[in-house]
Write a protein that holds these residues in place. Sequence first.
Motif, PDB file in Angstrom:
ATOM      1  N   TYR A 283       0.842  -1.202   0.000  1.00  0.00           N
ATOM      2  CA  TYR A 283       0.000   0.000   0.000  1.00  0.00           C
ATOM      3  C   TYR A 283       0.873   1.246   0.000  1.00  0.00           C
ATOM      4  O   TYR A 283       0.651   2.175  -0.765  1.00  0.00           O
ATOM      5  N   ARG A 284       1.882   1.257   0.856  1.00  0.00           N
ATOM      6  CA  ARG A 284       2.766   2.423   0.925  1.00  0.00           C
ATOM      7  C   ARG A 284       3.547   2.616  -0.373  1.00  0.00           C
ATOM      8  O   ARG A 284       3.781   3.740  -0.814  1.00  0.00           O
ATOM      9  N   ALA A 285       3.932   1.518  -1.006  1.00  0.00           N
ATOM     10  CA  ALA A 285       4.628   1.614  -2.291  1.00  0.00           C
ATOM     11  C   ALA A 285       3.701   2.182  -3.365  1.00  0.00           C
ATOM     12  O   ALA A 285       4.111   3.010  -4.176  1.00  0.00           O
ATOM     13  N   ALA A 286       2.432   1.764  -3.345  1.00  0.00           N
ATOM     14  CA  ALA A 286       1.465   2.273  -4.330  1.00  0.00           C
ATOM     15  C   ALA A 286       1.202   3.756  -4.114  1.00  0.00           C
ATOM     16  O   ALA A 286       1.002   4.512  -5.075  1.00  0.00           O
ATOM     17  N   LYS A 287       1.191   4.188  -2.860  1.00  0.00           N
ATOM     18  CA  LYS A 287       0.946   5.609  -2.566  1.00  0.00           C
ATOM     19  C   LYS A 287       2.123   6.481  -2.994  1.00  0.00           C
ATOM     20  O   LYS A 287       1.925   7.632  -3.378  1.00  0.00           O
ATOM     21  N   SER A 288       3.341   5.957  -2.923  1.00  0.00           N
ATOM     22  CA  SER A 288       4.504   6.767  -3.264  1.00  0.00           C
ATOM     23  C   SER A 288       4.832   6.718  -4.756  1.00  0.00           C
ATOM     24  O   SER A 288       5.645   7.504  -5.236  1.00  0.00           O
ATOM     25  N   ARG A 289       4.203   5.812  -5.490  1.00  0.00           N
ATOM     26  CA  ARG A 289       4.447   5.676  -6.927  1.00  0.00           C
ATOM     27  C   ARG A 289       3.882   6.883  -7.669  1.00  0.00           C
ATOM     28  O   ARG A 289       2.791   7.365  -7.337  1.00  0.00           O
ATOM     29  N   PRO A 290       4.592   7.402  -8.664  1.00  0.00           N
ATOM     30  CA  PRO A 290       4.055   8.533  -9.435  1.00  0.00           C
ATOM     31  C   PRO A 290       2.852   8.086 -10.270  1.00  0.00           C
ATOM     32  O   PRO A 290       2.676   6.892 -10.538  1.00  0.00           O
ATOM     33  N   ALA A 291       2.049   9.045 -10.653  1.00  0.00           N
ATOM     34  CA  ALA A 291       0.856   8.739 -11.446  1.00  0.00           C
ATOM     35  C   ALA A 291       1.272   8.140 -12.788  1.00  0.00           C
ATOM     36  O   ALA A 291       2.284   8.526 -13.377  1.00  0.00           O
ATOM     37  N   SER A 292       0.472   7.197 -13.269  1.00  0.00           N
ATOM     38  CA  SER A 292       0.772   6.553 -14.544  1.00  0.00           C
ATOM     39  C   SER A 292       0.539   7.520 -15.704  1.00  0.00           C
ATOM     40  O   SER A 292      -0.136   8.542 -15.563  1.00  0.00           O
TER      41      SER A 292
END
Length: 112
Positions: free
Chosen positions: A34-43
């Motif tokens: 979840y934390r990795a998904a939140k820190s990922r830039p927008a596609s």
Amino acid sequence: MIAFIDTYRDQFGVEAICRVLQTADCGFLTSRGYRAAKSRPASTRAVRDRMLIEDMQRIHAENYSVYGYRKMHHAMRRAGWDIGRDQTARLMKNRWPARSSSGPHAYDYHPS
């Protein structure tokens, strides 16, 4: 699911929510994921969708907000966007939910 966790994270905590979702056997991610998904830039798709929606709102308003997805698709193509009909429908569905009519129709009658 990310939006669901964001809504209830203050009440239950991320770890607890992810633990419950994993026991529900829906194959959801861990709190670390979840934390990795939140820190990922927008596609790239999400960024382009945001730009398209801004222009769609403008075109929709200029046309008295009566365009359906087919006419909106043609209007977007005339405005210079390379957009497909299905993509137009998806963006419009997410942005403007279908309206339901309230009130009787001409064919709604009750025999006495």
